[in-house]
Design a protein around this motif. Structure first.
Motif, PDB file in Angstrom:
ATOM      1  N   ARG A  11     103.239 -62.775  11.094  1.00 39.56           N
ATOM      2  CA  ARG A  11     104.173 -61.643  11.160  1.00 39.56           C
ATOM      3  C   ARG A  11     103.683 -60.583  12.140  1.00 39.56           C
ATOM      4  N   HIS A  12     104.598 -60.055  12.935  1.00 36.55           N
ATOM      5  CA  HIS A  12     104.258 -59.054  13.934  1.00 36.55           C
ATOM      6  C   HIS A  12     104.562 -57.643  13.430  1.00 36.55           C
ATOM      7  N   GLU A  13     103.711 -56.709  13.835  1.00 37.69           N
ATOM      8  CA  GLU A  13     104.017 -55.294  13.680  1.00 37.69           C
ATOM      9  C   GLU A  13     105.013 -54.863  14.752  1.00 37.69           C
ATOM     10  N   ARG A  14     104.818 -55.406  15.971  1.00 32.30           N
ATOM     11  CA  ARG A  14     105.714 -55.120  17.083  1.00 32.30           C
ATOM     12  C   ARG A  14     105.383 -56.029  18.256  1.00 32.30           C
ATOM     13  N   THR A  15     106.227 -55.971  19.278  1.00 33.81           N
ATOM     14  CA  THR A  15     105.993 -56.653  20.544  1.00 33.81           C
ATOM     15  C   THR A  15     105.776 -55.607  21.629  1.00 33.81           C
ATOM     16  N   TRP A  16     104.804 -55.871  22.505  1.00 36.78           N
ATOM     17  CA  TRP A  16     104.547 -55.016  23.659  1.00 36.78           C
ATOM     18  C   TRP A  16     105.038 -55.710  24.927  1.00 36.78           C
ATOM     19  N   MET A  17     105.643 -54.924  25.832  1.00 35.35           N
ATOM     20  CA  MET A  17     106.089 -55.418  27.129  1.00 35.35           C
ATOM     21  C   MET A  17     105.806 -54.361  28.194  1.00 35.35           C
ATOM     22  N   SER A  18     105.895 -54.752  29.457  1.00 36.22           N
ATOM     23  CA  SER A  18     105.829 -53.830  30.595  1.00 36.22           C
ATOM     24  C   SER A  18     107.120 -53.943  31.385  1.00 36.22           C
ATOM     25  N   PHE A  19     107.655 -52.816  31.806  1.00 38.38           N
ATOM     26  CA  PHE A  19     108.902 -52.788  32.555  1.00 38.38           C
ATOM     27  C   PHE A  19     108.634 -53.139  34.020  1.00 38.38           C
ATOM     28  N   PRO A  20     109.566 -53.830  34.692  1.00 37.23           N
ATOM     29  CA  PRO A  20     109.347 -54.182  36.108  1.00 37.23           C
ATOM     30  C   PRO A  20     109.031 -52.962  36.960  1.00 37.23           C
ATOM     31  N   THR A  21     108.108 -53.145  37.883  1.00 40.68           N
ATOM     32  CA  THR A  21     107.665 -52.060  38.753  1.00 40.68           C
ATOM     33  C   THR A  21     108.028 -52.369  40.197  1.00 40.68           C
ATOM     34  N   VAL A  73     114.212 -49.720  21.400  1.00 42.39           N
ATOM     35  CA  VAL A  73     112.990 -49.987  22.160  1.00 42.39           C
ATOM     36  C   VAL A  73     112.291 -48.661  22.454  1.00 42.39           C
ATOM     37  N   THR A  74     111.022 -48.558  22.074  1.00 43.24           N
ATOM     38  CA  THR A  74     110.216 -47.362  22.336  1.00 43.24           C
ATOM     39  C   THR A  74     109.561 -47.483  23.704  1.00 43.24           C
ATOM     40  N   THR A  75     109.662 -46.449  24.524  1.00 48.95           N
ATOM     41  CA  THR A  75     109.041 -46.487  25.851  1.00 48.95           C
ATOM     42  C   THR A  75     107.766 -45.650  25.865  1.00 48.95           C
ATOM     43  N   HIS A  76     106.806 -46.104  26.674  1.00 54.92           N
ATOM     44  CA  HIS A  76     105.504 -45.451  26.805  1.00 54.92           C
ATOM     45  C   HIS A  76     105.194 -45.306  28.283  1.00 54.92           C
ATOM     46  N   PRO A  77     105.208 -44.108  28.854  1.00 57.73           N
ATOM     47  CA  PRO A  77     104.923 -43.948  30.279  1.00 57.73           C
ATOM     48  C   PRO A  77     103.452 -44.205  30.594  1.00 57.73           C
ATOM     49  N   PHE A  78     103.214 -45.007  31.635  1.00 51.36           N
ATOM     50  CA  PHE A  78     101.849 -45.288  32.083  1.00 51.36           C
ATOM     51  C   PHE A  78     101.942 -45.955  33.447  1.00 51.36           C
ATOM     52  N   PRO A  79     101.083 -45.577  34.403  1.00 47.19           N
ATOM     53  CA  PRO A  79     101.151 -46.184  35.744  1.00 47.19           C
ATOM     54  C   PRO A  79     100.860 -47.681  35.704  1.00 47.19           C
ATOM     55  N   LEU A  80     101.667 -48.459  36.420  1.00 43.19           N
ATOM     56  CA  LEU A  80     101.557 -49.916  36.417  1.00 43.19           C
ATOM     57  C   LEU A  80     101.547 -50.471  37.830  1.00 43.19           C
ATOM     58  N   ASN A  81     100.851 -51.594  38.005  1.00 44.76           N
ATOM     59  CA  ASN A  81     100.969 -52.385  39.221  1.00 44.76           C
ATOM     60  C   ASN A  81     102.032 -53.467  39.076  1.00 44.76           C
ATOM     61  N   ASP A  82     102.123 -54.037  37.862  1.00 49.25           N
ATOM     62  CA  ASP A  82     102.931 -55.224  37.654  1.00 49.25           C
ATOM     63  C   ASP A  82     103.495 -55.205  36.233  1.00 49.25           C
ATOM     64  N   CYS A  83     104.096 -56.306  35.814  1.00 48.23           N
ATOM     65  CA  CYS A  83     104.873 -56.241  34.559  1.00 48.23           C
ATOM     66  C   CYS A  83     104.718 -57.489  33.690  1.00 48.23           C
ATOM     67  N   TRP A  84     103.515 -58.070  33.685  1.00 48.43           N
ATOM     68  CA  TRP A  84     103.260 -59.284  32.900  1.00 48.43           C
ATOM     69  C   TRP A  84     102.300 -58.926  31.751  1.00 48.43           C
ATOM     70  N   MET A  85     102.860 -58.356  30.704  1.00 46.48           N
ATOM     71  CA  MET A  85     102.048 -57.805  29.611  1.00 46.48           C
ATOM     72  C   MET A  85     101.143 -58.846  28.965  1.00 46.48           C
TER      73      MET A  85
END
Length: 346
Positions: A11-21, A73-85
């Motif tokens: 069972r998951h608490e949640r899923t994490w993803m990164s948005f396309p950059t 969906v909850t968003t979390h701002p953070f600088p990213l290079n890519d989007c493969w969480m």
């Protein structure tokens, strides 16, 4: 059993993803940009119907993300290079302390752009795992090893499947041996048995590949059972790859001494691009969410058969098909862009 990575079906608490950059994923055209944003958001919006989703978003794209993501969906701002969480984010584990306390922790692997690929930048993504751990409110287990989440698969009972070309890649872990890798996976993930596959799919060794991630070739939907990517076209270079993987898995035993039940899932019939380049389209690269399997489809003759295999492999879960060719065109699939945060209890 001090530390263990649960199976993805835990069972998951949640899923994490990164948005396309900005960059190759979004591309240089309006059409490419829209396609990528639609692809990532469709996966998040499908998963959030079954469990919470946290999406890390580069600050420059926050307003874009909020326009396309479900309100859940909850968003979390953070600088990213890519989007493969799956690869740049942390690996969550459950730590069973000597004092009897059970806590969630996050393994912070070294991330170096899939083995220092020339096209990759990772100065920001190398910091992502620790940031996600902080956002999740969990402690960190540091590792000096280079690993991506797509480079291993576990059954939650002490078994892991790896490919030699990723774990022993000299651009990832130079000078380290199988025994070194196995010791580190025991320390961080609670792995007692590693099943070593010789390699991954052919396309994955091209310019923009990972050099053989395991999560497009095989997975364990339940302990003692393994699915594998079955390329059935003898003219495809992955035909022999599939035969070698099937042989290794059929001869292997898991951490509890069980001989594995090996289940083929057909490779998509569209095995080549128009220019003759082999594809790495794969139904293996699905994601097991709470009560659901978020599955890749390709508008392919084998889609229906693959969905049937997944439904049988994950009894009690709804198979949710998502057309995923735009993801694979950019270098990965649904599993590659998701990372589970397990709940402390079933």
């Amino acid at each position: 059993m001090p530390t263990i990575m649960p199976a993805e079906t835990h069972r998951h608490e949640r899923t994490w993803m990164s948005f396309p950059t900005e960059g190759y994923v979004l591309g240089n055209t309006k059409e490419s940009r829209s396609e990528a944003i639609r692809m990532w958001s469709s996966v998040a919006n499908a998963i959030v119907k079954y469990e919470p989703v946290s999406m890390v978003v580069d600050p420059a794209l926050e307003s874009v993300a909020k326009d396309v993501l479900d309100d859940g969906v909850t968003t979390h701002p953070f600088p990213l290079n890519d989007c493969w969480m799956r690869d740049s984010g942390p690996t969550f584990v459950i730590d069973h302390g000597t004092n009897g306390a059970t806590t969630l922790k996050a393994v912070d692997w070294v991330f170096n752009g899939w083995g220092q690929q020339e096209w990759s930048a990772w100065d920001k993504d190398a910091l992502l795992a620790r940031h996600v751990a902080e956002e999740a409110g969990v402690g960190v287990i540091d590792s000096s090893y280079v690993f991506e989440g797509g480079g291993f698969h576990v059954d939650g009972e002490g078994t892991a499947i790896l490919t030699e070309t990723v774990a022993l890649d000299p651009h990832r872990n130079p000078g380290r041996t199988r025994e070194d890798i196995e010791r580190e996976l025991h320390r961080t993930l609670g792995v007692n048995k590693v099943i070593w596959l010789p390699r991954g799919l052919t396309r994955d060794y091209g310019e923009f590949g990972t050099r053989g991630h395991v999560d497009i070739v095989t997975c364990m939907p339940q302990p003692g059972v393994v699915l594998f990517h079955d390329q059935r076209n003898p003219d495809h270079p992955d035909y022999q790859v599939s035969r070698d993987i099937e042989r290794v898995l059929s001869q292997a035993r898991d951490a509890r001494g069980r001989q594995l039940t090996v289940v083929p899932i057909p490779a998509p019939a569209q095995g080549f691009e128009d220019d003759g380049t082999p594809t790495d389209f794969s139904y293996i690269n699905h994601y097991a969410a709470n009560g659901a399997v978020i599955a890749c489809t390709f508008n392919d003759p084998n889609d229906d058969q693959a969905m049937t295999v997944l439904s049988q492999a994950y009894p009690g879960r709804t198979v949710v098909p998502i057309s995923s060719k735009p993801l694979f065109d950019r270098g990965g699939g649904i599993h590659c862009i998701t990372q589970q945060q397990p709940a402390l209890s079933e």
